[in-house]
Design a protein around this motif. Structure first.
Motif, PDB file in Angstrom:
ATOM      1  N   THR A 142       3.697  27.502  18.283  1.00  0.00           N
ATOM      2  CA  THR A 142       2.896  28.342  17.400  1.00  0.00           C
ATOM      3  C   THR A 142       1.405  28.010  17.446  1.00  0.00           C
ATOM      4  O   THR A 142       0.632  28.526  16.645  1.00  0.00           O
ATOM      5  N   ASP A 143       0.989  27.193  18.398  1.00  0.00           N
ATOM      6  CA  ASP A 143      -0.412  26.756  18.463  1.00  0.00           C
ATOM      7  C   ASP A 143      -1.283  27.763  19.222  1.00  0.00           C
ATOM      8  O   ASP A 143      -2.012  27.407  20.157  1.00  0.00           O
ATOM      9  N   PHE A 144      -1.232  29.021  18.812  1.00  0.00           N
ATOM     10  CA  PHE A 144      -1.998  30.047  19.517  1.00  0.00           C
ATOM     11  C   PHE A 144      -3.500  29.836  19.378  1.00  0.00           C
ATOM     12  O   PHE A 144      -4.268  30.245  20.243  1.00  0.00           O
ATOM     13  N   ARG A 145      -3.930  29.224  18.284  1.00  0.00           N
ATOM     14  CA  ARG A 145      -5.354  28.984  18.097  1.00  0.00           C
ATOM     15  C   ARG A 145      -5.896  27.942  19.071  1.00  0.00           C
ATOM     16  O   ARG A 145      -7.108  27.782  19.207  1.00  0.00           O
ATOM     17  N   LYS A 146      -5.015  27.214  19.738  1.00  0.00           N
ATOM     18  CA  LYS A 146      -5.439  26.188  20.686  1.00  0.00           C
ATOM     19  C   LYS A 146      -5.344  26.687  22.122  1.00  0.00           C
ATOM     20  O   LYS A 146      -5.129  25.905  23.055  1.00  0.00           O
ATOM     21  N   ALA A 147      -5.521  28.009  22.299  1.00  0.00           N
ATOM     22  CA  ALA A 147      -5.315  28.630  23.608  1.00  0.00           C
ATOM     23  C   ALA A 147      -6.160  27.985  24.701  1.00  0.00           C
ATOM     24  O   ALA A 147      -5.673  27.711  25.807  1.00  0.00           O
ATOM     25  N   GLU A 148      -7.432  27.717  24.430  1.00  0.00           N
ATOM     26  CA  GLU A 148      -8.313  27.160  25.458  1.00  0.00           C
ATOM     27  C   GLU A 148      -7.805  25.803  25.933  1.00  0.00           C
ATOM     28  O   GLU A 148      -7.808  25.510  27.136  1.00  0.00           O
ATOM     29  N   SER A 149      -7.372  24.970  24.996  1.00  0.00           N
ATOM     30  CA  SER A 149      -6.863  23.642  25.361  1.00  0.00           C
ATOM     31  C   SER A 149      -5.563  23.750  26.139  1.00  0.00           C
ATOM     32  O   SER A 149      -5.330  22.992  27.091  1.00  0.00           O
TER      33      SER A 149
END
Length: 743
Positions: A303-310
């Motif tokens: 669910t870590d979509f906000r960490k897409a860049e990483s």
């Protein structure tokens, strides 16, 4: 699909070893791929697994494959792998996929509810107090629930917009790169390899996580997330003629108990358990010359979509670590350039001219309701943004589970097909909510909504508010046209409430007042931004003191009323608005020209605005209330007091025939994902100035009372929850635990 190697399974596997060759010969699929210069190379298939947000790592892998000049001839994708793989197969570069993925508002796209200003003002007003996204159907004498928490309306629209040039293609072998989306048949658990049809619908089926997303029906099969059957479907690649395979596995390891904090976490854990044994089987199908990239992604969840860049960076790094194994698949630069030109050149951005516009019939909904919201017409160039607005407008009526659109080619013509899907759990709905004020009352809320009563879209709304102060409201809303511009609405309401009477900061009496009212309204909707409404009604009021001096007067009155309101609401959200403006005016009084001993006339005007910079929001509001006649009875007087309405004073402590309130509220959002459907966390404070006056001549801004508050706030399933302290002096404060809107 979970494989157990019994005798029957071994026989089945032998058949699978033969089937690919029979299929390739009969279907004419080459055993080798041409590189564009006439030379042949092994038919290379890229297999991308599911894994929720972890699947974003596939973008990093694609970037490395292009950097190393490794061409692929087919992409097989499951779930998130189908999204990334489908975009790549449509000729979209990894860099462009990365830009689009990292700009997505994932909190918004994983909800079906239209944004506030995409809904009509009436719909926003009616749903504001109830649990968002929780809609229970009632039909055929039983309750029904949606097939999933999310139908995927916004995600489908986003994919349609990105994949627009590929939408007319119904054979996935004819995309820039051949493509297969892997789904599972929910009836029997079998894997389904989608090779043709509606590209977006196939991707949606591949990622329809059971219980989270609604199943997708394709070719009379009800399909769900492919991870149920084969999360890394190497077998699909083999059946499709793969001679070399690059398999990328981003499957999650089983989570520990401390990391199972939400419904999505639990669901993904169940899927991981189901797919674990099949994953071993799929990996066993890899042969010498194939490459398996197992990307561990420590510290990243589904669910870590906000960490897409990483996550993309992790995928890129993992692929680089396997560069030696991948190097054998690299081709010379000139040959790769030819392949890349063919793939990137496939995606044409030339405008599509609509030869026809077709609206598929929707069960038990008049086609006029949909037609009136579609402005695209034959002869026009296709405007993606215009289509999204039209589809959203149709969806915002509340009649449909999902509204799809396709670009189709038929008999040499190219056109737009809109497919609205009626909610299978409708047309009657039940909603639940709650309101709570630690200083006054707890109120369970219940709403019943009966829709599609007639062809124009009439509906019945019943609202019940339980508790010490309780009420019941009914409205039969009848649009007068299919676009819902004008309406009439018979109404009925009953309300029983306490009214406390204060003198010198001390409560000396309480009235128990019952209002019963029946009437009819008529009005006009101002787009989605507001509404003008006028009405007449008959009202009976009974008000008696329940605490205090028995000599206080009783009221038992009947009146014939005229009322009106005008609202323009451009706030971007119902709760915790970040930007926009609001204006409202409400008038109520006895009917002019009728001799009424209870004559009164009242007017309230309110305006507000919100402005946000980064995570900081400032909201200012100004409210004024006026009696246009003599002194009002206690039960009709204007009041202030309570959270965010002179927070340092008790509820309704300040009363009068005239009242004014100025508020300045500051909030800072803490950008942190919280469990249990909590979407946001805020800290803030308010400065409030206001007062109430008996006579117009008493009104003065010089002696207005000051108050304020400091608070923590959470945006929950049932609305905003505040915990704070109301302040009116350094020595005097009121603690609040408050559930409900204050704007």
């Amino acid at each position: 699909m979970t494989y157990v190697l019994t005798k029957n399974k071994i026989t089945l596997m032998k058949r699978f070893l033969i089937l690919p060759f029979l299929f390739l010969v009969s279907a004419g699929i080459p055993l080798c791929a041409e590189n564009g210069s006439g030379e042949e190379r092994p038919f290379t298939v890229l297999v991308l697994s599911g894994g929720g947000a972890r699947g974003i790592a596939h973008i990093g892998v694609l970037k490395v494959l292009e950097e190393m000049r490794i061409p692929v001839d087919m992409v097989v994708g499951t779930s998130m792998g189908a999204i990334v793989g489908g975009l790549y197969a449509a000729g979209i570069s990894p860099e462009e996929i990365e830009r689009k993925i990292t700009r997505v508002d994932w909190n918004d796209i994983f909800t079906d509810s239209p944004r506030s200003l995409e809904q009509s003002y009436r719909m926003r007003r009616d749903s504001a107090d109830y649990a968002q996204g929780l809609e229970i159907g009632f039909a055929r004498k039983k309750f029904q629930i949606p097939h999933g928490m999310i139908a995927g309306q916004k995600l489908s629209l986003a994919l349609n917009e990105i994949l627009l040039p590929a939408l007319p293609v119904d054979d996935f072998n004819k995309l820039a790169i051949q493509f297969r989306a892997v789904a599972a048949n929910i009836e029997n658990g079998e894997r389904v390899d989608l090779a043709s049809g509606d590209l977006v619908k196939s991707i949606m089926a591949s990622m329809a996580i059971p219980g989270i997303f609604s199943p997708v029906e394709i070719n009379k099969q009800l399909l769900v997330d492919g991870g149920v059957a084969a999360n890394l479907s190497v077998e699909t690649a083999r059946v499709s003629g793969a001679q070399r395979i690059i398999a990328v596995d981003v499957s999650s390891p089983l989570a520990s108990r401390k990391n199972l904090n939400s419904l999505i976490d639990i669901t993904m854990q169940v899927l991981a358990i189901y797919s674990y044994r099949d994953l071993k089987y799929q990996k066993s199908l890899l042969k010498e010359g194939d490459v398996l990239l197992s990307i561990e992604l420590p510290g990243f969840s589904n669910t870590d979509f906000r960490k897409a860049e990483s996550i993309i960076a992790q995928g890129e790094a993992a692929a680089r670590r396997s560069a030696d194994a991948l190097a054998a698949m690299s081709v010379p630069e000139d040959r790769y350039r030819l392949w890349h030109a063919k793939v990137s050149g496939w995606r044409k951005e030339t405008p599509v001219t609509l030869d026809f516009v077709k609206i598929a019939p929707a069960r038990n909904v008049s086609p006029r309701i949909v037609q009136e919201r579609v402005k695209s017409s034959p002869g026009e160039s296709l405007d993606p943004e215009k289509i999204v607005r039209e589809i959203t407008d149709i969806y915002a009526t509340g009649f449909f589970d999902r509204v799809d659109y396709r670009i189709v080619r038929k008999d040499g013509a190219e056109g737009l097909v809109i497919e609205p899907h009626v909610k299978p759990w409708g047309p009657n709905y039940v909603y639940f909510g709650m309101a709570f004020n630690s200083n006054t009352d707890f109120n369970p809320l219940l709403r019943y909504r009966k829709t599609r009563i007639n062809s124009i879209g009439a509906e019945l709304n019943l609202h019940a508010r339980l508790g010490i102060n309780h009420s019941f409201n009914a409205e039969f809303y009848q649009p007068l046209d299919y676009r819902d511009r004008f309406f009439v609405a018979p109404v009925f309401s009953y309300q029983l409430r306490n009214t406390d009477i204060y003198e010198d900061d001390r409560r000396y009496a309480r009235y128990r007042t019952a209002f019963t009212e029946a009437g009819i309204d008529a009005g006009m909707n101002i787009g989605n931004q507001g509404q003008i409404r006028v009405g007449v009604s008959g009202e009976h009021v009974s008000s008696k003191p329940s605490i205090g001096d028995p000599a206080l007067p009783d009221y038992d009155e009947d009146s014939f009323l005229l009322r009106g309101s005008a609202v323009i609401d451009r706030m971007d959200r119902i709760t915790f608005p970040r930007e926009g403006t609001y204006f409202g005016a409400w008038y109520g009084g006895t009917m002019p020209g009728i001799d009424d001993s209870n004559e009164f006339r009242q007017l309230t005007v309110k305006t507000a605005g919100a402005l946000t910079h980064g995570h900081d929001t400032l909201i200012a509001s100004l409210e004024g209330s006026f009696s246009l006649d003599d002194s009002l009875p206690e039960y009709r007087k204007f009041s202030l007091g309570g959270f965010q309405r002179m927070s340092g004073f008790q509820y309704n402590e300040i009363t009068g025939n005239y009242a004014g309130l100025l508020r300045l509220i500051y909030m800072r959002e803490i950008p942190k994902a919280l469990p249990f459907n909590i979407n946001g966390f805020f800290i803030g404070g308010s400065v409030e100035a206001g007062d109430a006056w008996k006579d117009f001549s008493d009104i003065s801004f010089d002696d207005m009372r000051l108050s304020g508050s400091v608070f923590l706030a959470l945006e929950t399933l049932f609305g905003p929850l505040y915990m704070g302290c109301g302040i009116r002096s350094l020595d005097d404060g009121i603690f609040y635990l408050y559930l409900g809107s204050v704007f």
